[in-house]
Scaffold this active site. Structure first.
Site, PDB file in Angstrom:
ATOM      1  N   SER A  56      47.784   4.622   8.967  1.00  0.00           N
ATOM      2  CA  SER A  56      48.763   5.232   8.067  1.00  0.00           C
ATOM      3  C   SER A  56      49.337   6.490   8.704  1.00  0.00           C
ATOM      4  O   SER A  56      48.595   7.356   9.162  1.00  0.00           O
ATOM      5  CB  SER A  56      48.129   5.589   6.717  1.00  0.00           C
ATOM      6  N   VAL A  61      45.443  11.818  12.728  1.00  0.00           N
ATOM      7  CA  VAL A  61      45.444  11.161  14.042  1.00  0.00           C
ATOM      8  C   VAL A  61      46.665  10.246  14.180  1.00  0.00           C
ATOM      9  O   VAL A  61      47.309  10.218  15.237  1.00  0.00           O
ATOM     10  CB  VAL A  61      44.124  10.392  14.279  1.00  0.00           C
ATOM     11  N   CYS A  62      47.012   9.529  13.124  1.00  0.00           N
ATOM     12  CA  CYS A  62      48.193   8.649  13.175  1.00  0.00           C
ATOM     13  C   CYS A  62      49.464   9.465  13.383  1.00  0.00           C
ATOM     14  O   CYS A  62      50.352   9.081  14.150  1.00  0.00           O
ATOM     15  CB  CYS A  62      48.303   7.834  11.894  1.00  0.00           C
ATOM     16  N   ASP A  63      49.556  10.594  12.697  1.00  0.00           N
ATOM     17  CA  ASP A  63      50.670  11.521  12.846  1.00  0.00           C
ATOM     18  C   ASP A  63      50.758  11.971  14.304  1.00  0.00           C
ATOM     19  O   ASP A  63      51.820  11.884  14.933  1.00  0.00           O
ATOM     20  CB  ASP A  63      50.439  12.701  11.898  1.00  0.00           C
ATOM     21  N   THR A  66      51.800   9.119  16.750  1.00  0.00           N
ATOM     22  CA  THR A  66      53.218   8.755  16.670  1.00  0.00           C
ATOM     23  C   THR A  66      54.093   9.854  17.264  1.00  0.00           C
ATOM     24  O   THR A  66      55.057   9.568  17.985  1.00  0.00           O
ATOM     25  CB  THR A  66      53.592   8.438  15.215  1.00  0.00           C
TER      26      THR A  66
END
Length: 168
Positions: A56, A61-63, A66
């Site tokens: 998500s 970490v996803c932020d 990306t």
């Protein structure tokens, strides 16, 4: 096909779908773009592709993952595309990209059918999220690099993925 090769916050999770290997033909898939239009691997035919898979965009970490690939994208040339695929709704992806200033990476949503997750063996059975990982696919749609992150709260190996992409 199911396998337990990853964890989320230390808890074992089950990945559903086909397990792919380097050298395999990358399976086509259908996901939605930020305008709710279907997109597939074939929409990026002839390009080198880095597919960044995240649970998500609304997590740290996803932020970071990306944003890192967004920074790298402008250095890679017109023959390269970076796709970030998650289960986030297309509306949420569009909002997140606007707020984060992400404009080089294409965000795609697998929320409707989990087609990408199943075809790439990245669907987390217990959570209906995608496991963190990276696929590098050449211009002929052959998989040249795969990382399935073992603990979803950890970062992938950005440098190894970018090295594999630049080697194409």
């Amino acid at each position: 096909m199911e396998r337990s090769v990853s964890t989320m916050h230390g808890n074992a999770i089950t990945l559903v779908g086909q397990e792919l290997k380097v050298g395999d033909k990358a399976p086509d898939f259908t996901v939605l773009d930020n305008e709710l239009m279907p997109k597939s691997l074939s929409d990026y035919a002839g390009k080198k592709k880095l597919i960044s898979v995240v649970p998500s965009l609304d997590t740290g970490v996803c932020d970071a993952q990306t944003r890192r690939f967004n920074e790298e994208a402008s250095k890679l040339g017109a023959d390269v595309v970076i796709l970030t695929i998650s289960m986030d709704l297309p509306f949420a992806q569009k909002r997140w990209c606007g707020a984060a200033g992400v404009d080089q990476v294409i965000t795609l949503s697998d929320h409707r059918d989990a087609d990408f997750g199943q075809r790439y063996g990245m669907l987390i059975k217990e959570l209906r999220l995608l496991n963190r990982g990276i696929f590098v696919v050449d211009e002929n749609d052959v998989i040249r690099y795969i990382e399935t992150v073992k603990e979803n709260t950890n970062h992938p190996d950005y440098d190894a993925a970018l090295k594999a992409l630049k080697a194409l």
